[in-house]
Design an enzyme around this catalytic site. Sequence first.
Site, short mmCIF file in Angstrom:
data_model
loop_
_atom_site.label_atom_id
_atom_site.label_comp_id
_atom_site.label_asym_id
_atom_site.label_seq_id
_atom_site.Cartn_x
_atom_site.Cartn_y
_atom_site.Cartn_z
N SER A 4 -9.68 -2.54 91.67
CA SER A 4 -10.01 -3.83 92.30
C SER A 4 -8.91 -4.42 93.16
O SER A 4 -9.14 -5.41 93.85
CB SER A 4 -10.41 -4.83 91.21
N VAL A 5 -7.72 -3.86 93.13
CA VAL A 5 -6.68 -4.29 94.08
C VAL A 5 -7.22 -4.21 95.51
O VAL A 5 -6.88 -5.03 96.37
CB VAL A 5 -5.41 -3.43 93.91
#
Length: 577
Positions: free
Chosen positions: A298-299
Amino acid sequence: MRGEVMPSLIRPGGDLVEATNAQLGIRLGDLEGHAVDITRRRIWLAVWVFTLIFTLLGARLAHLTVGGDGPMTVKRNTQPQVAQERPYIVDRNGVLLATQISAYNLGADARKVEDVEEMVAALAAILPGLNRQKATRFLSSNRRYVELMKGLTPQQYKAVLTLGNPALKMEKADRRFYPHGSLASHMLGFVGSDMQGLAGLEFFLDRSLEPLSQESLRDGRLPVTLDIRVQHSVRAELAKSIKKFSATGGSAIVMDVENGNILSMVSLPDFDPNLKPWNAGHQRLFNKATLGTYELGSVFKIFTASMVLETGAAAPEDTFQTSLPISIGRHEITDPHGEKRPLTVGEIVVHSSNIGSAQLALSVTPEVHWGFLERLGLIDKPELEIPELTNPQLPRQWGEVERATSSYGYGISISPLQALVAGAAMVNGGVMYRPRLINDDLPLGVRVISEETSTHMRQIMRAVVTHGTAKNARNSKFMILGKTGTARMAGPGGYDSSRLMTSFLGAFPAHSPRYAFIVILHEPQKIDGVYGTGAGWNVVPLSTDIVERIAPLLGVMPHPAYKPADNIILHKVREVL
């Protein structure tokens, strides 16, 4: 006989000599004087020639010694100059990181050794690193020369001399020394026995395509951007968390967002460059921070959100339905912990919605999507003054499935360094700087997003800390912002939900970010007292501890009274709902 006339003496050559001399105007009685004159002229000619030669040689030597520009030039200085084959390496504060010291190799003439056991015992008493078994075997070989040990210190050299054994032989052999051991091993690298760089900055020193400028090399020293104080703090906290969560390893990088200077880079496990590092093994030599490529999960959502805001594909207040899973071909995208309601662009990042992120990515054309990733440097091999760099692992095709999954960090693998460089541009006003370890010129930056988009991204990433998946960092007095990532690691049978990689890409202080960081843990395990295994439960507290230690070292003051306004994007959604 008296009265008889004696015949005149005729010299060798007879009449021919007389005839020849008559033509030259030389009387027979003058031959001896003529020969002397010729010899004398030849001697004087030789004297003048040799005098001229030595005069020229002396003049050239004086030129080279006093004021020349050749390789033998010696500049006058009140301080004695010590010749260094390799420059010292110092950190940005002048702390010594790598130097060259005098060492000695110990050998022996085995034929002259009278008592092998006695000599080995005597040497072992003063040389703890001596291999006794090897030394015994070599000294029993009756060979003219055997090498017993390398790298004796000056103190050990003196101790061996006190033995007074004529069979022992020692020769000087300078070696590279790293005072801080393994603390900065992956950045500094190491050299071989021939003093040639084999890794890290040591490799760069020997194989740089462009010679280092005089501004880079100062008095035989190479200042680098590393801050050894920050490096020590980051490594200590990372090692502590790896042990705490029984992780297999980890990495962390800290960078100045205003110029790309790398202040710290840690990859664990690491190695000691003083102790034959080539024997340390692949796991320890492998630099996870720059050479490893990973699906960071999710970065990636901060890049996806930035893309749609920058291109105008969506406005900050636009909402996307995330109540139900979406299907793309045979693939279904879900949210493990979704909000089950419409979310704005900012909330998609704050609550880490895969469904929302996929919709954001598909709201632009494939060309725009790929071009934006390329603009952020996520498609090409990164640049840095060390050789341990690699290309990202990209999807073989760029269809809807690949675009959707890459929007939340799957199907595309990049190095932590690449993620940090792009992430810094999201919060520093929109300028991406080339990362660097050497201050050899002005910072090289290029604008990748507008200041307006960067402002939105700072608000969103701060809201991740105050309202989202990084709440464990919200109490930091240095106001951290960032984005978490929890990704399943791929194995032979596909993704393994029991093997996770957790990461946190952030910056501080939130109101005016100066330093960006990325921290990663490999396969952290759940422990008592901690609810989950996601990034919010392990790598976020770790990042907070790192920031708490390094911020004072970097001159960042705490702001306990600073309370950022409730995120305007979240507030607008609440009104709509």
